[in-house]
Design an enzyme around this catalytic site. Structure first.
Site, PDB file in Angstrom:
ATOM      1  N   SER A  45      13.882  -4.544   1.838  1.00  0.00           N
ATOM      2  CA  SER A  45      13.449  -4.593   0.439  1.00  0.00           C
ATOM      3  C   SER A  45      11.924  -4.661   0.314  1.00  0.00           C
ATOM      4  CB  SER A  45      14.067  -5.838  -0.195  1.00  0.00           C
ATOM      5  OG  SER A  45      13.624  -5.985  -1.511  1.00  0.00           O
ATOM      6  N   GLU A 184      13.070 -16.885   2.180  1.00  0.00           N
ATOM      7  CA  GLU A 184      11.663 -16.753   1.758  1.00  0.00           C
ATOM      8  C   GLU A 184      11.252 -17.785   0.701  1.00  0.00           C
ATOM      9  OE1 GLU A 184      12.800 -14.421   3.556  1.00  0.00           O
ATOM     10  OE2 GLU A 184      11.042 -13.415   4.357  1.00  0.00           O
ATOM     11  N   TYR A 186      12.836 -18.569  -2.075  1.00  0.00           N
ATOM     12  CA  TYR A 186      13.247 -18.265  -3.450  1.00  0.00           C
ATOM     13  C   TYR A 186      14.361 -19.227  -3.889  1.00  0.00           C
ATOM     14  CZ  TYR A 186      10.371 -14.026  -3.414  1.00  0.00           C
ATOM     15  OH  TYR A 186       9.312 -13.154  -3.370  1.00  0.00           O
ATOM     16  N   ARG A 234      20.751 -12.561   2.705  1.00  0.00           N
ATOM     17  CA  ARG A 234      19.496 -12.776   3.448  1.00  0.00           C
ATOM     18  C   ARG A 234      19.365 -14.269   3.674  1.00  0.00           C
ATOM     19  NH1 ARG A 234      14.328  -9.953   2.753  1.00  0.00           N
ATOM     20  NH2 ARG A 234      13.034 -10.661   4.478  1.00  0.00           N
ATOM     21  N   HIS A 272       7.393 -18.251   1.246  1.00  0.00           N
ATOM     22  CA  HIS A 272       6.106 -17.641   0.883  1.00  0.00           C
ATOM     23  C   HIS A 272       4.969 -18.648   0.936  1.00  0.00           C
ATOM     24  CE1 HIS A 272       7.516 -13.710   0.205  1.00  0.00           C
ATOM     25  NE2 HIS A 272       8.233 -13.976  -0.865  1.00  0.00           N
ATOM     26  N   ALA A 330      10.853  -2.555   6.636  1.00  0.00           N
ATOM     27  CA  ALA A 330      10.546  -2.283   5.230  1.00  0.00           C
ATOM     28  C   ALA A 330       9.279  -1.438   5.141  1.00  0.00           C
ATOM     29  CB  ALA A 330      10.398  -3.595   4.469  1.00  0.00           C
ATOM     30  N   ARG A 331       8.153  -2.023   5.525  1.00  0.00           N
ATOM     31  CA  ARG A 331       6.890  -1.298   5.400  1.00  0.00           C
ATOM     32  C   ARG A 331       6.854   0.008   6.215  1.00  0.00           C
ATOM     33  NH1 ARG A 331       2.975  -6.063   6.926  1.00  0.00           N
ATOM     34  NH2 ARG A 331       4.632  -6.257   8.468  1.00  0.00           N
ATOM     35  N   CYS A 354       3.149   2.103  10.652  1.00  0.00           N
ATOM     36  CA  CYS A 354       2.741   1.002   9.767  1.00  0.00           C
ATOM     37  C   CYS A 354       1.923   0.043  10.621  1.00  0.00           C
ATOM     38  CB  CYS A 354       3.962   0.284   9.206  1.00  0.00           C
ATOM     39  SG  CYS A 354       3.536  -1.317   8.480  1.00  0.00           S
ATOM     40  N   CYS A 357      -1.007  -3.976   7.741  1.00  0.00           N
ATOM     41  CA  CYS A 357      -2.232  -4.451   7.089  1.00  0.00           C
ATOM     42  C   CYS A 357      -1.994  -5.067   5.709  1.00  0.00           C
ATOM     43  CB  CYS A 357      -3.210  -3.288   6.953  1.00  0.00           C
ATOM     44  SG  CYS A 357      -2.589  -1.979   5.856  1.00  0.00           S
ATOM     45  N   GLN A 359      -2.481  -3.838   2.978  1.00  0.00           N
ATOM     46  CA  GLN A 359      -3.544  -3.528   2.025  1.00  0.00           C
ATOM     47  C   GLN A 359      -3.090  -2.718   0.810  1.00  0.00           C
ATOM     48  OE1 GLN A 359      -6.641  -2.968   5.487  1.00  0.00           O
ATOM     49  NE2 GLN A 359      -7.596  -2.442   3.569  1.00  0.00           N
ATOM     50  N   LEU A 673     -15.902  -0.079   1.086  1.00  0.00           N
ATOM     51  CA  LEU A 673     -15.130   0.958   1.765  1.00  0.00           C
ATOM     52  C   LEU A 673     -14.064   0.304   2.623  1.00  0.00           C
ATOM     53  CD1 LEU A 673     -14.748   3.879   2.847  1.00  0.00           C
ATOM     54  CD2 LEU A 673     -16.243   3.220   4.722  1.00  0.00           C
ATOM     55  N   ASP A 674     -12.915   0.883   2.673  1.00  0.00           N
ATOM     56  CA  ASP A 674     -11.969   0.535   3.724  1.00  0.00           C
ATOM     57  C   ASP A 674     -11.122   1.757   4.010  1.00  0.00           C
ATOM     58  OD1 ASP A 674      -9.986   0.661   1.824  1.00  0.00           O
ATOM     59  OD2 ASP A 674      -9.900  -1.497   1.538  1.00  0.00           O
TER      60      ASP A 674
HETATM   61  P1  NAP Z   1     -18.721  -6.068   3.003  1.00  0.00           P
HETATM   62  O1  NAP Z   1     -17.356  -6.558   2.776  1.00  0.00           O
HETATM   63  O2  NAP Z   1     -19.420  -5.385   1.914  1.00  0.00           O
HETATM   64  O3  NAP Z   1     -19.548  -7.318   3.497  1.00  0.00           O
HETATM   65  C1  NAP Z   1     -20.901  -7.260   3.776  1.00  0.00           C
HETATM   66  C2  NAP Z   1     -21.449  -8.665   3.918  1.00  0.00           C
HETATM   67  O4  NAP Z   1     -22.843  -8.570   4.088  1.00  0.00           O
HETATM   68  C3  NAP Z   1     -21.189  -9.523   2.717  1.00  0.00           C
HETATM   69  O5  NAP Z   1     -20.777 -10.791   3.198  1.00  0.00           O
HETATM   70  C4  NAP Z   1     -22.536  -9.606   2.012  1.00  0.00           C
HETATM   71  O6  NAP Z   1     -22.528 -10.891   1.476  1.00  0.00           O
HETATM   72  C5  NAP Z   1     -23.531  -9.354   3.126  1.00  0.00           C
HETATM   73  N1  NAP Z   1     -24.705  -8.568   2.709  1.00  0.00           N
HETATM   74  C6  NAP Z   1     -24.731  -7.468   1.936  1.00  0.00           C
HETATM   75  N2  NAP Z   1     -25.979  -6.998   1.810  1.00  0.00           N
HETATM   76  C7  NAP Z   1     -26.766  -7.795   2.544  1.00  0.00           C
HETATM   77  C8  NAP Z   1     -28.161  -7.824   2.798  1.00  0.00           C
HETATM   78  N3  NAP Z   1     -28.982  -6.914   2.302  1.00  0.00           N
HETATM   79  N4  NAP Z   1     -28.628  -8.806   3.585  1.00  0.00           N
HETATM   80  C9  NAP Z   1     -27.810  -9.734   4.092  1.00  0.00           C
HETATM   81  N5  NAP Z   1     -26.490  -9.769   3.873  1.00  0.00           N
HETATM   82  C10 NAP Z   1     -25.962  -8.805   3.100  1.00  0.00           C
HETATM   83  O7  NAP Z   1     -18.776  -5.080   4.194  1.00  0.00           O
HETATM   84  P2  NAP Z   1     -18.317  -5.181   5.698  1.00  0.00           P
HETATM   85  O8  NAP Z   1     -17.980  -6.521   6.172  1.00  0.00           O
HETATM   86  O9  NAP Z   1     -19.390  -4.431   6.389  1.00  0.00           O
HETATM   87  O10 NAP Z   1     -17.021  -4.362   5.710  1.00  0.00           O
HETATM   88  C11 NAP Z   1     -17.023  -3.016   5.330  1.00  0.00           C
HETATM   89  C12 NAP Z   1     -15.702  -2.648   4.836  1.00  0.00           C
HETATM   90  O11 NAP Z   1     -14.777  -2.498   5.897  1.00  0.00           O
HETATM   91  C13 NAP Z   1     -15.194  -3.757   3.973  1.00  0.00           C
HETATM   92  O12 NAP Z   1     -15.398  -3.441   2.625  1.00  0.00           O
HETATM   93  C14 NAP Z   1     -13.821  -3.901   4.332  1.00  0.00           C
HETATM   94  O13 NAP Z   1     -12.967  -3.482   3.310  1.00  0.00           O
HETATM   95  C15 NAP Z   1     -13.586  -3.028   5.540  1.00  0.00           C
HETATM   96  N6  NAP Z   1     -12.994  -3.898   6.514  1.00  0.00           N
HETATM   97  C16 NAP Z   1     -11.826  -4.413   6.201  1.00  0.00           C
HETATM   98  C17 NAP Z   1     -11.256  -5.283   7.034  1.00  0.00           C
HETATM   99  C18 NAP Z   1      -9.929  -5.858   6.716  1.00  0.00           C
HETATM  100  O14 NAP Z   1      -9.488  -6.739   7.382  1.00  0.00           O
HETATM  101  N7  NAP Z   1      -9.242  -5.394   5.715  1.00  0.00           N
HETATM  102  C19 NAP Z   1     -11.874  -5.672   8.173  1.00  0.00           C
HETATM  103  C20 NAP Z   1     -13.096  -5.128   8.489  1.00  0.00           C
HETATM  104  C21 NAP Z   1     -13.667  -4.241   7.626  1.00  0.00           C
HETATM  105  P3  NAP Z   1     -23.808 -11.590   0.838  1.00  0.00           P
HETATM  106  O15 NAP Z   1     -24.522 -10.495   0.133  1.00  0.00           O
HETATM  107  O16 NAP Z   1     -23.228 -12.641  -0.054  1.00  0.00           O
HETATM  108  O17 NAP Z   1     -24.523 -12.171   1.981  1.00  0.00           O
HETATM  109 FE1  SF4 Z   2       2.138  -0.861   6.549  1.00  0.00          FE
HETATM  110 FE2  SF4 Z   2      -0.376  -1.216   5.682  1.00  0.00          FE
HETATM  111 FE3  SF4 Z   2       1.144   0.809   4.814  1.00  0.00          FE
HETATM  112 FE4  SF4 Z   2       1.659  -1.672   4.029  1.00  0.00          FE
HETATM  113  S1  SF4 Z   2      -0.177  -0.511   3.567  1.00  0.00           S
HETATM  114  S2  SF4 Z   2       3.133  -0.157   4.697  1.00  0.00           S
HETATM  115  S3  SF4 Z   2       1.234  -2.770   5.907  1.00  0.00           S
HETATM  116  S4  SF4 Z   2       0.391   0.492   6.891  1.00  0.00           S
END
Ligand code: NAP
Ligand code: SF4
Length: 689
Positions: A45, A184, A186, A234, A272, A330-331, A354, A357, A359, A673-674
């Site tokens: 589900s 879970e 519920y 479940r 949860h 599921a995912r 999958c 993540c 996300q 960006l992600d």
């Molecule tokens: P981010 O999320 O935009 O974080 C950048 C960090 O740098 C922030 O903490 C920001 O906070 C700081 N920053 C920004 N400009 C700055 C400056 N001029 N001087 C000093 N600090 C500064 O970007 P990221 O960590 O590089 O990640 C990039 C993208 O990859 C993310 O948006 C994320 O979605 C993705 N990603 C996702 C995951 C995940 O687990 N889903 C993991 C890794 C990466 P302050 O400005 O408050 O200091």
């Molecule tokens: Fe799997 Fe991530 Fe897709 Fe969800 S978003 S189904 S966790 S790959």
């Protein structure tokens, strides 16, 4: 993704599908008496968010693709049996006669596609996000602001009757069965565990009293639907909350549910509100199947195992090892509707993996958005995003083999375009290659491998170690720039010192990092780098025993609910994670996974500080300004994770020369960006060429 161009031979020389010998247990039918399921794969589900928008044609298209893709039995997202049981006001349900016509669209489409589908009946109890929520006792959950109303006798009777009526309507709507959600945390689970149930009447106190509700629900549902209808229950095998059920109690319940009329027991793990991850990417694959295995042989009806099972090989080995009779995923069915079909045809390596993540699926659900999938943007968008054959085959150049460029290349090729893909690096994957080295993110290996397989099978002309130039791009009908990002220069005095590195140096370049570290920037990458630097030895995600110990999970025979004292490993380094914003570091991480990243770093003694300014880096460390005044943080190494900027040089040069180009991914917008946005943008652009 599926396409004639990527398809491999689907039969062995003797004419049998190759998957039959590769996955004999998984592809074996399951006889339930009145009906036989075509294989042992349950599509578990998942909420889609489409039902609440009333878009039932879209719901039907979504499930029909999964039925055509071979799932043995599909379970719908949770449907409320009444208004008070909905996960939020207005949540989808089946409690009026009008709802039946909507649900019939779904069952019809699934049956036309050759599948079977059961509807999950989900009563949220105190997890319902509304003031009318009800439960066994008036005890608020830590994940909801609403105190539930404690039900009286009449109130309990109404809930039981509503389950039965809902099941009856599900049958009228054409479903092959229902799943009664009893895990879970519920509503039903809230009666079973002393964690919530503090009643002193016949619905509380002894276990016999606490299990009266699920047993009554099951008896009445069975009576309402007759014998020739599937009822999955479940069952919460591991509550993972204080005052959870003991193993003896779980066993007792399992037997009582069989007696009361359940056809199958499905595994539920963790409430949860539990502070132990149960499905995130850092959870080891099949981390909880040992719990289902404990129940094997204790009841006479089939058992389903679940949680972090995402490949046919893992699923097959669980069945072969006797962990369960059936496997729930599921995912993985969001990631690839054709999971079973590809496995059966011997094309498992083409299954879009999958990566756990959350996300685009659970994070979307909890934000009230339509679900989708990071690796498959078509999920839940089957009626509006389609990769149809192009009217005119074009030559397409894609520059950059990160997630955006790769997805654009694959979709363009699938549609019949002739694609050339340029990558400056010696491998494809872009930023995914950094994610894959983080402990707990091993699933990214599989994603990069999948892209490699699909690029090769799609006949894409791949040029590695090649910096595309404006001249090389002349003559293409379409040019897509997906050149990605560069680390942002934070311009901190002293950042050129030998003790300063950035995340790319650490994750790709193997830079030396001392034992005391300041990580600057607490975005996704700052958290990832901190995780990476605190680990030593093999990742716990690849070591189930270590992972269970780290998070405090034990055999439910040893402790009720399976809770033990967490034993996190000694961190490899002393890390301070810094950000300038005066908010809690990690606040903007994924809705359903951010807490896991924060908890993991906290357990590794990472110190997190928000609201600082970076004054200067010296050979002794970094000088900060804080609320309390200046502070010298003595560290050996400073790691810059301060965000990213678009790498647009090529795009700008082409555009200045008047050449039309499409710019996607980080090269387009680097902020926030992600991979989800990158892949979605790549797919949608290529679908339109
Ligand atoms: P981010 O999320 O935009 O974080 C950048 C960090 O740098 C922030 O903490 C920001 O906070 C700081 N920053 C920004 N400009 C700055 C400056 N001029 N001087 C000093 N600090 C500064 O970007 P990221 O960590 O590089 O990640 C990039 C993208 O990859 C993310 O948006 C994320 O979605 C993705 N990603 C996702 C995951 C995940 O687990 N889903 C993991 C890794 C990466 P302050 O400005 O408050 O200091
Ligand atoms: Fe799997 Fe991530 Fe897709 Fe969800 S978003 S189904 S966790 S790959």
């Amino acid at each position: 993704m599926s396409s004639a161009r990527t398809a491999r031979p689907v039969t062995s020389p003797d004419g049998t599908p190759p998957g039959a010998s590769l996955y004999p247990h998984l592809l074996a039918p399951l006889d339930l008496g009145h009906v036989s399921l075509r294989n042992r794969v349950l599509m578990g589900s998942m909420h889609t968010g489409l039902e609440e928008r009333g878009d039932w044609d879209r719901v039907a298209a979504y499930y029909a693709e999964r039925a055509a893709g071979g799932a043995g039995l599909i379970i719908t997202g949770g449907m409320a049996p009444n208004a008070e049981g909905g996960v939020f006001p207005g949540a989808a349900g089946l409690y009026t006669e009008d709802d039946i016509a909507n649900h019939r669209k779904v069952t019809q489409a699934v049956h036309d596609a050759g599948g079977r589908i059961a509807m999950q009946i989900l009563h949220a109890g105190r997890y319902a996000y509304g003031k009318d929520c009800v439960s066994s006792s008036a005890i608020k959950s830590p994940i909801s602001p609403f105190v539930p109303r404690e039900l009286d006798e009449d109130g309990i009777e109404k809930q039981i009757a509503d389950f039965a009526t809902c099941a009856q309507r599900a049958r009228e709507a054409g479903y092959d069965g229902v799943e009664v959600m009893g895990s879970e945390g519920y509503f039903i689970n809230q009666f079973l565990a002393l964690h919530v149930n503090r009643r002193e009447d016949r619905w509380g106190g002894s276990y016999e009293n606490r299990m009266r509700l699920p047993v009554e629900v099951m008896k009445r549902v069975r009576a309402a639907v007759g014998d020739d209808f599937i009822i999955v229950y479940r069952i919460s095998l591991l509550d993972l909350v204080p005052n959870g059920q003991s193993w003896d109690e779980v066993l007792r319940l399992a037997r009582a549910m069989e007696e009361a009329g359940a056809s199958i027991l499905n595994t539920g793990i963790g409430w949860h509100e539990a502070r132990i991850p149960t499905i995130a990417t850092s959870v080891p694959r099949a981390a909880f199947s040992w719990v289902t295995k404990k129940l094997m042989g204790q009841v006479g009806i089939p058992l389903i195992t679940s949680n972090r099972i995402n490949t046919p090989d893992v699923a097959e080995s669980l069945l072969a090892e006797g962990c369960a009779d059936m496997v729930s995923m599921a995912r993985p069915f969001l990631a690839d509707a054709e999971f079973v079909k590809k496995a059966a045809e011997g094309r498992a390596e083409e299954i879009t993996p999958c990566i756990g993540c959350n996300q685009a699926c659970l994070d979307h659900t909890f934000m009230g958005k339509i679900s989708s999938c990071l690796v498959n943007p078509r999920a839940c968008h089957e009626t509006e995003l389609n990769y149809t054959p192009a009217a005119q085959a074009k030559t397409v150049a894609v520059v950059g083999a990160g997630p955006a460029g790769l997805m654009a290349a694959l979709v363009a090729a699938e549609r019949g375009h002739k694609v050339t893909l340029y990558e400056r690096d010696g491998q494809i994957g872009g930023q995914l290659n950094m994610a894959r080295v983080i402990p707990g993110k091993e699933e990214f290996h599989g994603l990069v491998e999948w892209f490699e397989t699909m690029v090769a099978r799609a006949g894409i002309d791949l040029h590695l170690n090649t910096e595309a130039t404006a001249e090389a791009l002349e003559g293409f009908d379409e040019v897509i720039i997906a050149t990605g990002v560069l680390p942002r220069d934070p311009q901190i005095p002293g950042q050129d010192g030998a003790n300063v590195v950035n995340y790319v140096d650490v994750l790709k370049g193997g830079a030396m990092v001392g034992s005391r570290v300041a990580v600057l920037g607490a975005g996704g990458i700052g958290f990832d780098v901190s995780e990476y630097l605190t680990h030593q030895g093999e990742s716990p995600t690849l070591h189930l025993d270590h992972w269970l110990r780290e998070w405090g999970v034990t055999d439910p025979e040893a402790a009720p609910g399976g809770l033990a004292k967490p034993e996190p490993p000694k961190p490899a380094r002393a890390i301070t994670l810094l950000q300038r914003k005066a908010e809690r570091p990690g606040k903007r991480l994924g809705k359903t996974t951010g807490w896991i990243h924060r908890a993991s770093l906290t357990a590794r003694d990472v110190r997190m500080m928000g609201g600082v300014s970076y004054e200067a880096i010296t050979p002794d460390g970094i000088m900060l300004s804080t609320d309390q005044g200046p502070q010298m943080l003595a560290v050996d190494t400073v790691v810059l994770c301060t965000g990213q900027e678009p790498m647009r040089a090529l795009a700008d040069a082409l555009q200045e020369a008047g050449r039309p180009v499409h710019v996607i991914g980080g090269a387009d917008v680097a902020a926030e960006l992600d991979a989800k946005r990158a892949i979605d943008q790549g797919a949608r652009l290529a679908a339109s060429l």
